[in-house]
Each structure stands twice: as structure tokens, then as C-alpha cells.
Design a protein around this motif. Structure first.
Motif, PDB file in Angstrom:
ATOM      1  N   ARG A 181       0.813  -1.219   0.000  1.00 21.90           N
ATOM      2  CA  ARG A 181       0.000   0.000   0.000  1.00 21.90           C
ATOM      3  C   ARG A 181       0.843   1.266   0.000  1.00 21.90           C
ATOM      4  NH1 ARG A 181      -5.232  -0.628   0.017  1.00 21.90           N
ATOM      5  NH2 ARG A 181      -6.131  -2.649   0.606  1.00 21.90           N
ATOM      6  N   GLN A 182       2.088   1.183   0.425  1.00 20.50           N
ATOM      7  CA  GLN A 182       2.969   2.347   0.365  1.00 20.50           C
ATOM      8  C   GLN A 182       3.229   2.790  -1.074  1.00 20.50           C
ATOM      9  OE1 GLN A 182       6.544   1.359   2.502  1.00 20.50           O
ATOM     10  NE2 GLN A 182       5.610   1.663   4.522  1.00 20.50           N
ATOM     11  N   LEU A 183       3.023   1.896  -2.033  1.00 20.49           N
ATOM     12  CA  LEU A 183       3.291   2.207  -3.434  1.00 20.49           C
ATOM     13  C   LEU A 183       2.108   2.872  -4.135  1.00 20.49           C
ATOM     14  CD1 LEU A 183       5.014  -1.168  -4.435  1.00 20.49           C
ATOM     15  CD2 LEU A 183       6.120   0.982  -3.766  1.00 20.49           C
ATOM     16  N   PHE A 184       0.946   2.929  -3.459  1.00 19.91           N
ATOM     17  CA  PHE A 184      -0.265   3.431  -4.091  1.00 19.91           C
ATOM     18  C   PHE A 184      -0.927   4.495  -3.238  1.00 19.91           C
ATOM     19  CE2 PHE A 184       0.462  -0.841  -5.642  1.00 19.91           C
ATOM     20  CZ  PHE A 184       0.195  -0.743  -7.000  1.00 19.91           C
ATOM     21  N   ALA A 185      -1.701   5.352  -3.912  1.00 18.27           N
ATOM     22  CA  ALA A 185      -2.488   6.347  -3.188  1.00 18.27           C
ATOM     23  C   ALA A 185      -3.592   5.643  -2.402  1.00 18.27           C
ATOM     24  CB  ALA A 185      -3.097   7.347  -4.174  1.00 18.27           C
ATOM     25  N   PRO A 186      -4.121   6.273  -1.358  1.00 21.05           N
ATOM     26  CA  PRO A 186      -5.205   5.656  -0.584  1.00 21.05           C
ATOM     27  C   PRO A 186      -6.435   5.386  -1.455  1.00 21.05           C
ATOM     28  CG  PRO A 186      -4.273   7.519   0.597  1.00 21.05           C
ATOM     29  CD  PRO A 186      -3.685   7.546  -0.783  1.00 21.05           C
ATOM     30  N   THR A 187      -7.187   4.360  -1.080  1.00 18.91           N
ATOM     31  CA  THR A 187      -8.415   4.030  -1.798  1.00 18.91           C
ATOM     32  C   THR A 187      -9.394   5.186  -1.711  1.00 18.91           C
ATOM     33  OG1 THR A 187      -8.108   1.711  -1.188  1.00 18.91           O
ATOM     34  CG2 THR A 187     -10.282   2.349  -1.992  1.00 18.91           C
ATOM     35  N   HIS A 188     -10.024   5.519  -2.844  1.00 15.46           N
ATOM     36  CA  HIS A 188     -11.028   6.584  -2.848  1.00 15.46           C
ATOM     37  C   HIS A 188     -12.224   6.143  -2.023  1.00 15.46           C
ATOM     38  CE1 HIS A 188     -13.975   9.502  -4.300  1.00 15.46           C
ATOM     39  NE2 HIS A 188     -12.956  10.210  -4.761  1.00 15.46           N
ATOM     40  N   ASP A 189     -12.783   7.052  -1.272  1.00 18.10           N
ATOM     41  CA  ASP A 189     -13.896   6.744  -0.372  1.00 18.10           C
ATOM     42  C   ASP A 189     -15.066   6.109  -1.116  1.00 18.10           C
ATOM     43  OD1 ASP A 189     -15.063   6.824   2.271  1.00 18.10           O
ATOM     44  OD2 ASP A 189     -16.378   8.401   1.523  1.00 18.10           O
ATOM     45  N   THR A 190     -15.330   6.566  -2.332  1.00 14.35           N
ATOM     46  CA  THR A 190     -16.446   6.027  -3.101  1.00 14.35           C
ATOM     47  C   THR A 190     -16.228   4.560  -3.450  1.00 14.35           C
ATOM     48  OG1 THR A 190     -16.840   8.212  -4.063  1.00 14.35           O
ATOM     49  CG2 THR A 190     -17.858   6.336  -5.175  1.00 14.35           C
ATOM     50  N   ALA A 191     -14.964   4.176  -3.683  1.00 17.59           N
ATOM     51  CA  ALA A 191     -14.658   2.790  -4.025  1.00 17.59           C
ATOM     52  C   ALA A 191     -14.986   1.846  -2.880  1.00 17.59           C
ATOM     53  CB  ALA A 191     -13.189   2.653  -4.411  1.00 17.59           C
ATOM     54  N   ILE A 192     -14.978   2.367  -1.662  1.00 16.32           N
ATOM     55  CA  ILE A 192     -15.344   1.565  -0.490  1.00 16.32           C
ATOM     56  C   ILE A 192     -16.854   1.574  -0.290  1.00 16.32           C
ATOM     57  CG2 ILE A 192     -15.084   1.355   2.013  1.00 16.32           C
ATOM     58  CD1 ILE A 192     -12.307   2.619   1.714  1.00 16.32           C
ATOM     59  N   LYS A 193     -17.466   2.749  -0.393  1.00 18.81           N
ATOM     60  CA  LYS A 193     -18.895   2.877  -0.133  1.00 18.81           C
ATOM     61  C   LYS A 193     -19.756   2.172  -1.183  1.00 18.81           C
ATOM     62  CE  LYS A 193     -18.778   7.240   2.439  1.00 18.81           C
ATOM     63  NZ  LYS A 193     -19.210   8.663   2.452  1.00 18.81           N
ATOM     64  N   LYS A 194     -19.224   1.983  -2.404  1.00 18.79           N
ATOM     65  CA  LYS A 194     -20.045   1.374  -3.467  1.00 18.79           C
ATOM     66  C   LYS A 194     -20.294  -0.113  -3.229  1.00 18.79           C
ATOM     67  CE  LYS A 194     -16.378   0.030  -6.719  1.00 18.79           C
ATOM     68  NZ  LYS A 194     -15.853   0.165  -8.093  1.00 18.79           N
ATOM     69  N   CYS A 195     -19.544  -0.732  -2.334  1.00 23.01           N
ATOM     70  CA  CYS A 195     -19.686  -2.167  -2.082  1.00 23.01           C
ATOM     71  C   CYS A 195     -20.939  -2.422  -1.245  1.00 23.01           C
ATOM     72  CB  CYS A 195     -18.461  -2.705  -1.350  1.00 23.01           C
ATOM     73  SG  CYS A 195     -16.950  -2.603  -2.316  1.00 23.01           S
ATOM     74  N   LEU A 196     -21.834  -3.225  -1.783  1.00 28.32           N
ATOM     75  CA  LEU A 196     -23.071  -3.586  -1.095  1.00 28.32           C
ATOM     76  C   LEU A 196     -23.018  -5.041  -0.670  1.00 28.32           C
ATOM     77  CD1 LEU A 196     -25.610  -1.964  -3.609  1.00 28.32           C
ATOM     78  CD2 LEU A 196     -24.566  -0.903  -1.585  1.00 28.32           C
ATOM     79  N   ASN A 197     -23.902  -5.421   0.223  1.00 28.32           N
ATOM     80  CA  ASN A 197     -23.999  -6.825   0.626  1.00 28.32           C
ATOM     81  C   ASN A 197     -25.318  -7.448   0.179  1.00 28.32           C
ATOM     82  OD1 ASN A 197     -25.807  -5.643   2.360  1.00 28.32           O
ATOM     83  ND2 ASN A 197     -24.871  -6.427   4.244  1.00 28.32           N
ATOM     84  N   TYR A 198     -25.921  -6.828  -0.829  1.00 26.51           N
ATOM     85  CA  TYR A 198     -27.170  -7.336  -1.391  1.00 26.51           C
ATOM     86  C   TYR A 198     -27.260  -6.902  -2.845  1.00 26.51           C
ATOM     87  CZ  TYR A 198     -28.896  -2.548  -0.953  1.00 26.51           C
ATOM     88  OH  TYR A 198     -29.047  -1.193  -1.084  1.00 26.51           O
ATOM     89  N   LEU A 199     -28.207  -7.470  -3.568  1.00 27.52           N
ATOM     90  CA  LEU A 199     -28.397  -7.174  -4.986  1.00 27.52           C
ATOM     91  C   LEU A 199     -29.446  -6.083  -5.134  1.00 27.52           C
ATOM     92  CD1 LEU A 199     -28.523 -10.918  -6.036  1.00 27.52           C
ATOM     93  CD2 LEU A 199     -26.636  -9.363  -6.539  1.00 27.52           C
ATOM     94  N   ASP A 200     -29.000  -4.852  -5.382  1.00 27.47           N
ATOM     95  CA  ASP A 200     -29.941  -3.751  -5.551  1.00 27.47           C
ATOM     96  C   ASP A 200     -30.483  -3.746  -6.981  1.00 27.47           C
ATOM     97  OD1 ASP A 200     -27.796  -2.803  -7.036  1.00 27.47           O
ATOM     98  OD2 ASP A 200     -27.863  -0.780  -6.199  1.00 27.47           O
ATOM     99  N   LYS A 201     -31.281  -2.751  -7.320  1.00 30.56           N
ATOM    100  CA  LYS A 201     -31.923  -2.715  -8.633  1.00 30.56           C
ATOM    101  C   LYS A 201     -30.905  -2.621  -9.770  1.00 30.56           C
ATOM    102  CE  LYS A 201     -32.685   2.323  -8.625  1.00 30.56           C
ATOM    103  NZ  LYS A 201     -33.702   3.407  -8.729  1.00 30.56           N
ATOM    104  N   HIS A 202     -29.777  -1.962  -9.531  1.00 25.46           N
ATOM    105  CA  HIS A 202     -28.768  -1.821 -10.578  1.00 25.46           C
ATOM    106  C   HIS A 202     -28.036  -3.140 -10.811  1.00 25.46           C
ATOM    107  CE1 HIS A 202     -29.542   2.446 -10.485  1.00 25.46           C
ATOM    108  NE2 HIS A 202     -29.252   2.493  -9.198  1.00 25.46           N
TER     109      HIS A 202
END
Length: 217
Positions: free
Chosen positions: A20-41
Motif C-alpha cells: 500500500r505504500q506504493l499506491f495512493a489511498p483508496t477513494h472513499d467512493t470505491a469503499i462505499k459502493k460495495c453492497l452486501n445485497y443485490l440492488d436494482k442496478h
């Protein structure tokens, strides 16, 4: 696990912190987009998808990725936490199925022709032969012997960069299959030896196509 001999071990990364020292921190949206269910999309994406790749591991951690394809929507959304994948006739190696029976963790990649983005689903799978489920997955009056039932843990849309880099759907990037040996030629080269007679090899290719038509389902 063996490592390629050409690698200089001085440059092999050995822990996550070093990576992880070689990369920028994960964008917040990349974390929040993960769901634990199947939404309409996610449901809409799955309904359009005629092709998936399913990743599994054996009990000792050996990895495998297998393609699955059928008409769009062949993966059934049973509910917002459960997917069902029919198992169609193949070569009966049963790599995916036997892996699931010893290590249920799976990863799915849903692909839609023309879409550069993909849908990723991770979860835990079991193999079912429940006739009440299988009957809804019949094609040409042929019911699958078993299906893969997946309990969904993680769902997210994956960005388009890989498909755009590869130009997968671009007509200009399509390659001529005739530039390399046929499937039968390759398999025979790797096993008993391919026939030298072009007519004999052509007959074997024709026989394979006939088998495809007869055993798709």
C-alpha cells in the motif's frame, strides 16, 4: 507455492503495508459502493449478462477460473442475497463444482457485450439438485443436473478501464481465429499428436462442431 525463477527476490513484496505504500489511498467512493445485497442496478446488470467468469479455490488453495455462458439472464436472482447458476454439460472435469464442495468461497465477474464496466459479486456457494429450482433453468426441455447457489456477501460495479485498455469490443481490435491452430489441433498437439493430413484434421474440426450443436444443453 513456487515463484518464477526469473524474479529477483529483492523486489518481491511480502506484506500488505509494503504494497500500500506504493499506491495512493483508496477513494472513499470505491469503499462505499460495495453492497452486501443485490440492488436494482445489480439485478438489471445480471438480467442483461450472457457470460460470467467464476473463480473458485480447492481445499488446499489452488485457484481456478471458469467461464459460464447462456442467454442473457441465465443467472437467476432468487432474492436480494441469493443467486442461482445452472450447470450446463461440459467436459465433466467438474473443477468448479468440486472446489465449491470443499471451499465455498467464490467470486463472479458478470460481463455484458458492449459494456465496458462489469459487475463483481463475491459470496459463498453450495451445489444443489433441488428439482423445484432446476426446473426453472431448463433450456430446450433439458433440465440441468445441478445448480450453483450463491449467498451474496459483496456486490459492486467495476470500472471500465480494463475493457477500454484492451479494446475488447472494438471491431478494429478483433483478431482472426484462423491465424492460430484450431482447438482440436491444439489439444491433439498437446496429447496424442495432431494428424498431418489437413483433410483428416478438418474432419475432426467438423466433428467437434457437430458435438457442440448436439450437447450444448
Amino acid at each position: 507455492m513456487t515463484k518464477p525463477d526469473v524474479l529477483n527476490t529483492d523486489f518481491i513484496l511480502r506484506d500488505e503495508a509494503e504494497l500500500r505504500q506504493l499506491f495512493a489511498p483508496t477513494h472513499d467512493t470505491a469503499i462505499k459502493k460495495c453492497l452486501n445485497y443485490l440492488d436494482k442496478h445489480a439485478r438489471a446488470f445480471i438480467e442483461r449478462s450472457p457470460f460470467i467468469c467464476i473463480g473458485t479455490q480447492s481445499s488446499d488453495g489452488a485457484a481456478d477460473v471458469s467461464p459460464r455462458g447462456d442467454p442473457p439472464g441465465f443467472v437467476k436472482v432468487h432474492d436480494d442475497r441469493t443467486l442461482l447458476i445452472p450447470d450446463r454439460p461440459g467436459n465433466n472435469r467438474l473443477d468448479t463444482l468440486t472446489n465449491i464442495m470443499t471451499n465455498g468461497h467464490v467470486g463472479l465477474l458478470f460481463i455484458v457485450p458492449g459494456f465496458d464496466d462489469t459487475l463483481r459479486v463475491n459470496g459463498t456457494a453450495v451445489i444443489t439438485r433441488d428439482p423445484d429450482l432446476l426446473v426453472h433453468m431448463a433450456v430446450n426441455d433439458r433440465t440441468p443436473t445441478v445448480a450453483i447457489a450463491i449467498s451474496v456477501d459483496e456486490v459492486f460495479i467495476h470500472c471500465a478501464k480494463a475493457f477500454r485498455r484492451s479494446k475488447l469490443w472494438s471491431p478494429d481490435a478483433q483478431q482472426d481465429r484462423g491465424d492460430v491452430p484450431s482447438l482440436m489441433n491444439i489439444i491433439l498437439d498437446q496429447t496424442t499428436g495432431a494428424p498431418k493430413d489437413p483433410e483428416q484434421l478438418a474432419k475432426l474440426d467438423e466433428d467437434l462442431e457437430a458435438e457442440y450443436r448436439q450437447t450444448m444443453y
